[in-house]
Design a protein around this motif. Sequence first.
Motif, PDB file in Angstrom:
ATOM      1  N   THR A 199      29.923  -1.224  15.496  1.00  0.00           N
ATOM      2  CA  THR A 199      29.640   0.015  14.528  1.00  0.00           C
ATOM      3  C   THR A 199      31.166   0.365  14.733  1.00  0.00           C
ATOM      4  OG1 THR A 199      27.477   0.381  15.082  1.00  0.00           O
ATOM      5  CG2 THR A 199      28.643   2.083  14.042  1.00  0.00           C
ATOM      6  N   THR A 200      31.705   0.616  13.329  1.00  0.00           N
ATOM      7  CA  THR A 200      33.065   1.026  13.375  1.00  0.00           C
ATOM      8  C   THR A 200      33.159   2.392  12.397  1.00  0.00           C
ATOM      9  OG1 THR A 200      33.387  -0.229  11.261  1.00  0.00           O
ATOM     10  CG2 THR A 200      34.177  -1.094  13.548  1.00  0.00           C
ATOM     11  N   PHE A 201      33.909   3.356  12.833  1.00  0.00           N
ATOM     12  CA  PHE A 201      34.165   4.514  12.066  1.00  0.00           C
ATOM     13  C   PHE A 201      35.520   4.618  11.431  1.00  0.00           C
ATOM     14  CE2 PHE A 201      31.070   4.876  15.518  1.00  0.00           C
ATOM     15  CZ  PHE A 201      29.994   5.433  14.772  1.00  0.00           C
ATOM     16  N   HIS A 202      35.523   5.064  10.081  1.00  0.00           N
ATOM     17  CA  HIS A 202      36.961   4.838   9.489  1.00  0.00           C
ATOM     18  C   HIS A 202      37.198   6.408   9.080  1.00  0.00           C
ATOM     19  CE1 HIS A 202      36.723   0.608   9.879  1.00  0.00           C
ATOM     20  NE2 HIS A 202      35.468   0.592   9.798  1.00  0.00           N
ATOM     21  N   THR A 203      38.400   6.781   9.094  1.00  0.00           N
ATOM     22  CA  THR A 203      38.879   8.158   8.570  1.00  0.00           C
ATOM     23  C   THR A 203      39.118   7.990   6.991  1.00  0.00           C
ATOM     24  OG1 THR A 203      41.100   7.822   9.264  1.00  0.00           O
ATOM     25  CG2 THR A 203      39.505   9.170  10.633  1.00  0.00           C
ATOM     26  N   ASP A 204      39.372   6.626   6.740  1.00  0.00           N
ATOM     27  CA  ASP A 204      39.965   6.178   5.462  1.00  0.00           C
ATOM     28  C   ASP A 204      39.200   4.936   5.103  1.00  0.00           C
ATOM     29  OD1 ASP A 204      40.836   5.590   2.903  1.00  0.00           O
ATOM     30  OD2 ASP A 204      42.803   6.529   3.403  1.00  0.00           O
ATOM     31  N   MET A 205      38.192   4.730   4.147  1.00  0.00           N
ATOM     32  CA  MET A 205      37.510   3.609   3.972  1.00  0.00           C
ATOM     33  C   MET A 205      38.364   2.646   3.039  1.00  0.00           C
ATOM     34  SD  MET A 205      34.733   3.553   5.667  1.00  0.00           S
ATOM     35  CE  MET A 205      33.536   2.707   4.988  1.00  0.00           C
ATOM     36  N   ARG A 206      39.617   3.053   2.712  1.00  0.00           N
ATOM     37  CA  ARG A 206      40.513   2.168   1.934  1.00  0.00           C
ATOM     38  C   ARG A 206      41.049   1.317   2.935  1.00  0.00           C
ATOM     39  NH1 ARG A 206      43.302   7.066  -1.630  1.00  0.00           N
ATOM     40  NH2 ARG A 206      42.989   7.686   0.855  1.00  0.00           N
ATOM     41  N   ASP A 207      40.929   1.407   4.239  1.00  0.00           N
ATOM     42  CA  ASP A 207      41.597   0.653   5.325  1.00  0.00           C
ATOM     43  C   ASP A 207      40.867  -0.268   5.790  1.00  0.00           C
ATOM     44  OD1 ASP A 207      43.901   2.031   5.748  1.00  0.00           O
ATOM     45  OD2 ASP A 207      43.262   3.255   6.984  1.00  0.00           O
TER      46      ASP A 207
END
Length: 132
Positions: free
Chosen positions: A78-86
């Motif tokens: 499970t990964t959490f991203h502050t910017d899904m563009r990454d």
Amino acid sequence: MSEPKAIVPDGMEAVYEKIRYAPALKVGNTLYVSGQIGRNAAMELVEGREAQIVQAFENLKLVLAAAGASMSDVVDLTTFHTDMRDLSLFMAVRDRYLATDPLPAWTAVGAHMLGGTAGYIVEIKAVAVLPE
């Protein structure tokens, strides 16, 4: 049920002692790895997007190794991203670490902030099943 055992690799003692959580918990042959972020052993943010993702995976690898596991034992990510563009950059780095079949299940979640402070871009949480 097996007794839970905290897994605290060398260099992550501050996480357990000061922030008060286990980098991982082993229950039987299942390992539950807490979210790993792009900070080094000195608890400092690693600069650069790719470098931060790499550091988070290296931290995951360190925790797995301390429990006698490897990246090939990961069954759920499970990964959490502050910017899904990454995501494309993240996937390219991920594939350096998790490229063998069967691939783990994966959930990616957008998040406003990670690690309790500004600057962190990714957090990686995993479940691994250790060989019996």
